[in-house]
Design a protein around this motif. Sequence first.
Motif, PDB file in Angstrom:
ATOM      1  N   PHE A 122      -7.285   7.703   0.009  1.00 14.13           N
ATOM      2  CA  PHE A 122      -6.511   6.480   0.196  1.00 14.13           C
ATOM      3  C   PHE A 122      -5.545   6.622   1.367  1.00 14.13           C
ATOM      4  O   PHE A 122      -5.337   5.668   2.126  1.00 14.13           O
ATOM      5  CB  PHE A 122      -5.747   6.136  -1.080  1.00 14.13           C
ATOM      6  CG  PHE A 122      -6.622   5.622  -2.187  1.00 14.13           C
ATOM      7  CD1 PHE A 122      -7.215   4.373  -2.099  1.00 14.13           C
ATOM      8  CD2 PHE A 122      -6.860   6.394  -3.312  1.00 14.13           C
ATOM      9  CE1 PHE A 122      -8.028   3.889  -3.113  1.00 14.13           C
ATOM     10  CE2 PHE A 122      -7.666   5.919  -4.335  1.00 14.13           C
ATOM     11  CZ  PHE A 122      -8.251   4.667  -4.245  1.00 14.13           C
ATOM     12  N   PHE A 150      -6.571  -2.299  -0.868  1.00  6.32           N
ATOM     13  CA  PHE A 150      -5.456  -2.481  -1.774  1.00  6.32           C
ATOM     14  C   PHE A 150      -5.934  -2.770  -3.189  1.00  6.32           C
ATOM     15  O   PHE A 150      -5.354  -2.282  -4.170  1.00  6.32           O
ATOM     16  CB  PHE A 150      -4.538  -3.597  -1.292  1.00  6.32           C
ATOM     17  CG  PHE A 150      -3.337  -3.784  -2.177  1.00  6.32           C
ATOM     18  CD1 PHE A 150      -2.364  -2.797  -2.257  1.00  6.32           C
ATOM     19  CD2 PHE A 150      -3.195  -4.925  -2.946  1.00  6.32           C
ATOM     20  CE1 PHE A 150      -1.257  -2.948  -3.093  1.00  6.32           C
ATOM     21  CE2 PHE A 150      -2.091  -5.085  -3.773  1.00  6.32           C
ATOM     22  CZ  PHE A 150      -1.127  -4.096  -3.850  1.00  6.32           C
ATOM     23  N   LEU A 174      -6.934   0.450  -4.744  1.00  8.23           N
ATOM     24  CA  LEU A 174      -5.737   1.231  -5.051  1.00  8.23           C
ATOM     25  C   LEU A 174      -5.015   0.653  -6.264  1.00  8.23           C
ATOM     26  O   LEU A 174      -4.518   1.404  -7.123  1.00  8.23           O
ATOM     27  CB  LEU A 174      -4.822   1.227  -3.832  1.00  8.23           C
ATOM     28  CG  LEU A 174      -3.603   2.168  -3.834  1.00  8.23           C
ATOM     29  CD1 LEU A 174      -4.048   3.616  -3.977  1.00  8.23           C
ATOM     30  CD2 LEU A 174      -2.795   1.976  -2.561  1.00  8.23           C
ATOM     31  N   TRP A 175      -4.948  -0.668  -6.369  1.00 10.26           N
ATOM     32  CA  TRP A 175      -4.304  -1.302  -7.514  1.00 10.26           C
ATOM     33  C   TRP A 175      -5.045  -0.953  -8.806  1.00 10.26           C
ATOM     34  O   TRP A 175      -4.424  -0.791  -9.872  1.00 10.26           O
ATOM     35  CB  TRP A 175      -4.232  -2.805  -7.330  1.00 10.26           C
ATOM     36  CG  TRP A 175      -3.341  -3.472  -8.338  1.00 10.26           C
ATOM     37  CD1 TRP A 175      -3.715  -4.049  -9.521  1.00 10.26           C
ATOM     38  CD2 TRP A 175      -1.916  -3.628  -8.257  1.00 10.26           C
ATOM     39  NE1 TRP A 175      -2.617  -4.563 -10.176  1.00 10.26           N
ATOM     40  CE2 TRP A 175      -1.507  -4.314  -9.426  1.00 10.26           C
ATOM     41  CE3 TRP A 175      -0.962  -3.280  -7.304  1.00 10.26           C
ATOM     42  CZ2 TRP A 175      -0.178  -4.636  -9.674  1.00 10.26           C
ATOM     43  CZ3 TRP A 175       0.365  -3.601  -7.558  1.00 10.26           C
ATOM     44  CH2 TRP A 175       0.744  -4.268  -8.711  1.00 10.26           C
ATOM     45  N   ARG A 230      -5.634   4.262   4.509  1.00 12.17           N
ATOM     46  CA  ARG A 230      -4.411   3.582   4.919  1.00 12.17           C
ATOM     47  C   ARG A 230      -4.093   3.875   6.377  1.00 12.17           C
ATOM     48  O   ARG A 230      -3.736   2.967   7.145  1.00 12.17           O
ATOM     49  CB  ARG A 230      -3.261   4.015   4.007  1.00 12.17           C
ATOM     50  CG  ARG A 230      -1.924   3.349   4.327  1.00 12.17           C
ATOM     51  CD  ARG A 230      -1.062   4.232   5.204  1.00 12.17           C
ATOM     52  NE  ARG A 230       0.205   3.601   5.527  1.00 12.17           N
ATOM     53  CZ  ARG A 230       0.805   3.701   6.696  1.00 12.17           C
ATOM     54  NH1 ARG A 230       0.260   4.400   7.685  1.00 12.17           N
ATOM     55  NH2 ARG A 230       1.957   3.113   6.910  1.00 12.17           N
ATOM     56  N   THR A 252      -8.654  -4.597   4.398  1.00 14.90           N
ATOM     57  CA  THR A 252      -7.321  -4.263   3.908  1.00 14.90           C
ATOM     58  C   THR A 252      -7.175  -4.674   2.443  1.00 14.90           C
ATOM     59  O   THR A 252      -6.667  -3.914   1.618  1.00 14.90           O
ATOM     60  CB  THR A 252      -6.234  -4.964   4.747  1.00 14.90           C
ATOM     61  OG1 THR A 252      -6.410  -4.649   6.129  1.00 14.90           O
ATOM     62  CG2 THR A 252      -4.843  -4.527   4.315  1.00 14.90           C
ATOM     63  N   VAL A 298       0.838  -1.202   0.000  1.00 18.66           N
ATOM     64  CA  VAL A 298       0.000   0.000   0.000  1.00 18.66           C
ATOM     65  C   VAL A 298       0.871   1.250   0.000  1.00 18.66           C
ATOM     66  O   VAL A 298       0.655   2.189  -0.788  1.00 18.66           O
ATOM     67  CB  VAL A 298      -0.952   0.003   1.209  1.00 18.66           C
ATOM     68  CG1 VAL A 298      -1.597   1.377   1.400  1.00 18.66           C
ATOM     69  CG2 VAL A 298      -2.037  -1.065   1.035  1.00 18.66           C
ATOM     70  N   ASP A 299       1.863   1.281   0.868  1.00 21.00           N
ATOM     71  CA  ASP A 299       2.743   2.450   0.948  1.00 21.00           C
ATOM     72  C   ASP A 299       3.499   2.667  -0.361  1.00 21.00           C
ATOM     73  O   ASP A 299       3.655   3.807  -0.835  1.00 21.00           O
ATOM     74  CB  ASP A 299       3.732   2.300   2.103  1.00 21.00           C
ATOM     75  CG  ASP A 299       3.069   2.443   3.467  1.00 21.00           C
ATOM     76  OD1 ASP A 299       1.922   2.931   3.519  1.00 21.00           O
ATOM     77  OD2 ASP A 299       3.697   2.071   4.473  1.00 21.00           O
TER      78      ASP A 299
END
Length: 258
Positions: A158, A247, A250-251, A162, A243, A140-141
């Motif tokens: 995001f 992710f 975000l992906w 996070r 989680t 994620v980071d």
Amino acid sequence: MDALSAAVSLATSHGLVSSDPVVLKRGSNVLVHLRPAPVVARVAARTALVRPSVADHFARDLSISAFLAARGVPVVPPSSELPAGPHAFGGFVVSFSTYVPHEFGARLPREDVLKLLPDLHAELRHYEGPLPVRGPLDDVDNVLAYLACCGVPDLGRFHAWRDSLAARWTEHHRDVQPLHGDAHPGNLLLTPTGPVWNDFEDAWLGPVAWDLACSTTEEAVPRAVELYGGGAAPSDVEFHVETRTMFGTLWGVLVEWS
């Protein structure tokens, strides 16, 4: 040089000639069956954009697969036809695994994956190689940092999501052990002799609840814990489902911008 050419050229440099290569998958990595040889090349694609240590991920996949294969666990082992790697070649990171004949595109039901996980986890507990301890949080980071460098707007939501997950991380990070890391139905090949585990690239040291979350939804968490046979608190699985959802979302942004 593209991923296919890199895979074929690298194999040729080791004496393995592929006269009929075929791309099995294009996604986070490119998978190439180096026909007629029983070898599959894994070439880092988007993973190389957001994982500074992508070669380490490939190395873990090979190490864990070899370890489990030696213990009789049905896994896709590293190739014995040429050095398995990982290799740096033509600007790519590449590894080689054994091609396992399987029903292409077939998926085991999620419930069946959950039933197989206890035996896999029991074997993974014997693995003593080094593993990351933050697993998905590292990804994620890294993805957030990459998207920020690309100038992607509206990342604030995001970052807030996070931070919320990170604040609760320790509460749901108990009784850790080596995990598959991405134990969803797509990482089990359906072969004539039964399901075969594949792709340990995301392996990390975490709670079994994470692997359960890979094969369930928020609504089905109680059933997932039941099928697994206990050993994971539903609240932990629910947290890790969130989680993974974060992710995955975000992906999707990464795919759009890369």
